[in-house]
Design a protein around this motif. Structure first.
Motif, short mmCIF file in Angstrom:
data_model
loop_
_atom_site.label_atom_id
_atom_site.label_comp_id
_atom_site.label_asym_id
_atom_site.label_seq_id
_atom_site.Cartn_x
_atom_site.Cartn_y
_atom_site.Cartn_z
N TYR A 1 0.81 -1.22 0.00
CA TYR A 1 0.00 0.00 0.00
C TYR A 1 0.85 1.28 0.00
CZ TYR A 1 -3.83 -3.19 0.47
OH TYR A 1 -4.72 -4.19 0.23
N ASN A 2 2.11 1.14 -0.44
CA ASN A 2 3.00 2.29 -0.63
C ASN A 2 3.17 3.12 0.64
OD1 ASN A 2 3.53 1.84 -3.46
ND2 ASN A 2 1.44 2.55 -3.86
N VAL A 3 3.26 2.44 1.77
CA VAL A 3 3.61 3.10 3.02
C VAL A 3 5.13 3.20 3.07
CG1 VAL A 3 3.52 2.94 5.53
CG2 VAL A 3 1.56 2.18 4.17
N LYS A 4 5.65 4.39 3.23
CA LYS A 4 7.10 4.59 3.13
C LYS A 4 7.82 3.90 4.27
CE LYS A 4 10.38 8.31 2.12
NZ LYS A 4 10.53 9.77 1.95
N THR A 5 8.70 2.96 3.95
CA THR A 5 9.43 2.19 4.96
C THR A 5 10.79 1.79 4.43
OG1 THR A 5 9.20 0.36 6.53
CG2 THR A 5 8.54 -0.09 4.27
N ALA A 6 11.64 1.26 5.30
CA ALA A 6 13.00 0.85 4.92
C ALA A 6 12.97 -0.38 4.01
CB ALA A 6 13.81 0.54 6.17
N GLU A 7 13.99 -0.51 3.17
CA GLU A 7 14.15 -1.71 2.33
C GLU A 7 14.35 -2.93 3.23
OE1 GLU A 7 13.90 -1.92 -1.03
OE2 GLU A 7 13.34 0.21 -1.01
N TYR A 8 13.87 -4.09 2.79
CA TYR A 8 13.91 -5.28 3.65
C TYR A 8 13.86 -6.56 2.83
CZ TYR A 8 9.00 -5.89 2.52
OH TYR A 8 7.85 -6.11 1.83
N GLU A 9 14.20 -7.66 3.50
CA GLU A 9 14.00 -9.01 2.97
C GLU A 9 13.51 -9.89 4.11
OE1 GLU A 9 14.25 -10.07 -0.09
OE2 GLU A 9 15.20 -8.33 -1.04
N ILE A 10 12.68 -10.88 3.79
CA ILE A 10 12.12 -11.80 4.79
C ILE A 10 12.72 -13.19 4.59
CG2 ILE A 10 9.99 -12.89 5.63
CD1 ILE A 10 8.51 -10.37 4.54
N PHE A 11 13.09 -13.84 5.70
CA PHE A 11 13.70 -15.18 5.62
C PHE A 11 13.13 -16.11 6.68
CE2 PHE A 11 16.84 -12.11 4.13
CZ PHE A 11 17.26 -12.67 2.94
N MET B 1 10.65 7.09 11.80
CA MET B 1 12.01 7.62 11.83
C MET B 1 12.08 8.85 10.94
SD MET B 1 15.07 7.15 13.13
CE MET B 1 15.49 5.43 13.45
N ILE B 2 12.55 9.95 11.53
CA ILE B 2 12.72 11.20 10.78
C ILE B 2 14.16 11.25 10.29
CG2 ILE B 2 12.53 13.71 10.91
CD1 ILE B 2 10.77 13.21 13.48
N THR B 3 14.36 11.15 8.98
CA THR B 3 15.71 11.12 8.41
C THR B 3 15.91 12.29 7.45
OG1 THR B 3 15.33 9.89 6.35
CG2 THR B 3 15.41 8.59 8.39
N LYS B 4 17.14 12.43 6.99
CA LYS B 4 17.44 13.48 6.00
C LYS B 4 16.75 13.19 4.67
CE LYS B 4 21.91 14.69 8.02
NZ LYS B 4 23.39 14.68 7.85
N LYS B 5 16.40 11.92 4.45
CA LYS B 5 15.75 11.51 3.19
C LYS B 5 14.23 11.52 3.30
CE LYS B 5 17.86 7.54 2.95
NZ LYS B 5 18.23 6.21 2.40
N GLY B 6 13.70 11.85 4.49
CA GLY B 6 12.25 11.87 4.65
C GLY B 6 11.80 11.08 5.86
N ILE B 7 10.50 10.83 5.93
CA ILE B 7 9.89 10.15 7.07
C ILE B 7 9.61 8.71 6.68
CG2 ILE B 7 8.07 10.31 8.82
CD1 ILE B 7 9.81 12.88 8.35
N TYR B 8 10.03 7.77 7.53
CA TYR B 8 9.84 6.35 7.26
C TYR B 8 9.10 5.69 8.42
CZ TYR B 8 13.34 6.75 3.52
OH TYR B 8 14.02 7.10 2.38
#
Length: 415
Positions: A113-123, A273-280
């Protein structure tokens, strides 16, 4: 009107206290409650634990609605069980509670649903997970999929640390089933913020922001805890940050709930998380936070009962939540040894505190409070500025004493 609050921590004391302040509320039952709710005006502790006991109590005592404090009963489907008996209950259904109960599910939900979040992988295969670590940029974040009482997120600074955590979670089973599936996630550098919100599934309203202090020692050092203190509102959540949060995280989440046809009448807690690249978005919780609740509810001018009632009736769109134009400082006082081993049954002396004290890990015996947990209580002070509210909170702590108590001295201090 009688209501029931499920849980026994500082969060539940704050919820019960806020509900009891409403003129429409005659009685607030708290199951099982603690020493603070035992002493709170209009509140009564009830020794209930199973869903069946809680349902029967709600039926037999004409409970208007039930509020669920902790996440565990929500993920086990207590809302579904209550609703089958035509009982009103504030919280998400089991399907909605998976947003907190499974990190893997919630990350896939965010992506869908295009919620801005960090890149990830599931294992769920350790060989593949270890192989993935070899190609990661460090630091990296490893998250256990399931509920792990705050112990399921580890920041790893190199491959060796990451491999150790994977083996601990996935092979040795230190978190039992919670760590059998894991998420390996991009590390985000910035300032964390907590934003509670309320939704009836059609409307969502954010609360004021908060800044949690997780580490046990001053200067954000030492082990992670359930939370050592809070400032609300969070000074780093500017108007621009809040707007980005709403557009890139909150409203896409509501769209996802609607699309998935998830019955959600309760709280969504956004850890961002408030970062220099935006809000995640870091994670969802599906209940109020602790100790965020103690600070945030202390600033809420609107009746919490009105908010909950309108949510359950599907009338949240008619609700306007008002806040005091002030700052709340919440300082948590702990028992020596927390968050590891600590002793219990220490007598607590509280002499005329000028600020509100919310009890968490303490019980009432023979009209005295005794420690029963690691986070024993929290002090909340409200004033016009951070500095003023901090001074009031720490001044109030001088009126509290028990053996080996400790607390952070820098809650609300920022670089």
């Amino acid at each position: 009107m009688k209501v029931l609050v499920i849980g026994g921590g500082g969060r539940e004391h704050a919820i019960a206290w806020k509900l009891a302040s409403d003129r429409e509320i005659e009685k607030v039952y708290v199951a099982p409650g603690n020493g603070g709710t035992a002493l709170e005006d209009k509140c009564e502790n009830v020794d209930l634990s199973t869903t069946e006991e809680l349902i029967n109590f709600a039926k037999n005592n004409d409970v208007y609605y039930t509020v669920v404090g902790p996440e565990d009963p929500l993920t086990k489907g207590i809302v579904d069980d209550f609703e089958k008996e035509n009982l009103k209950i504030f919280g998400p259904c089991k399907k909605g509670a998976i947003l907190e109960g499974s990190k893997a599910y919630s990350k896939e939900f965010m992506k869908k649903y295009n919620v801005k979040t960090a890149e990830y992988e599931i294992f769920n295969d350790i060989k593949r997970a270890v192989e993935h670590l070899k190609n990661c940029e460090y630091p990296v974040v490893i998250k256990a999929d399931g509920l792990a009482a705050g112990k399921g997120v580890v920041i790893c600074n190199n491959y060796e640390e990451g491999k150790y955590v994977l083996e601990d979670f996935m092979v040795l089973g230190s978190l039992n089933k919670a760590g059998k599936t894991i998420v390996i996630e991009e590390f985000l550098e910035g300032i964390e913020a907590s934003i509670l919100s309320v939704t009836d599934g059609n409307t969502i309203i954010p609360f004021i922001s908060a800044k949690d202090h997780k580490q046990v020692l001053d200067g954000d050092k030492g082990l992670n805890t359930g939370g050592m203190g809070v400032i609300a509102p969070n000074p780093y959540v500017t108007e621009d940050v809040f707007k980005s949060f709403e557009e890139e995280i909150m409203y896409p989440t509501l769209k996802g709930l609607k699309s998935e046809k998830i019955d959600f009448k309760g709280i969504i807690f956004f850890g961002i998380m408030i970062t220099k690249k935006g809000i995640y978005l870091l994670e969802y919780n599906v209940r109020m936070g602790d100790p965020e609740t103690q600070a945030v509810l202390s600033l809420m001018e609107t009746s919490l009962h009105e908010v909950i009632k309108n949510t359950l009736d599907g009338n949240l769109h008619k609700t306007k939540i008002l806040w005091k134009n002030k700052v709340a400082t919440c300082v948590v006082i702990c028992s020596g040894g927390y968050p590891l081993q600590y002793k219990k049954n220490k007598k607590i002396l509280i002499t005329k505190p000028k600020e509100k004290v919310f009890i968490a890990g303490a019980i009432l015996k023979e009209n005295s409070l005794y420690t029963s947990g690691g986070r024993v209580l929290s002090v909340v002070a409200v004033d016009d500025t951070i500095d003023k509210s901090r001074k009031k909170a720490y001044a109030a702590i001088e009126h509290i004493d028990f053996h080996d108590m400790f607390y952070r001295k820098d809650i609300g201090k920022f670089k």
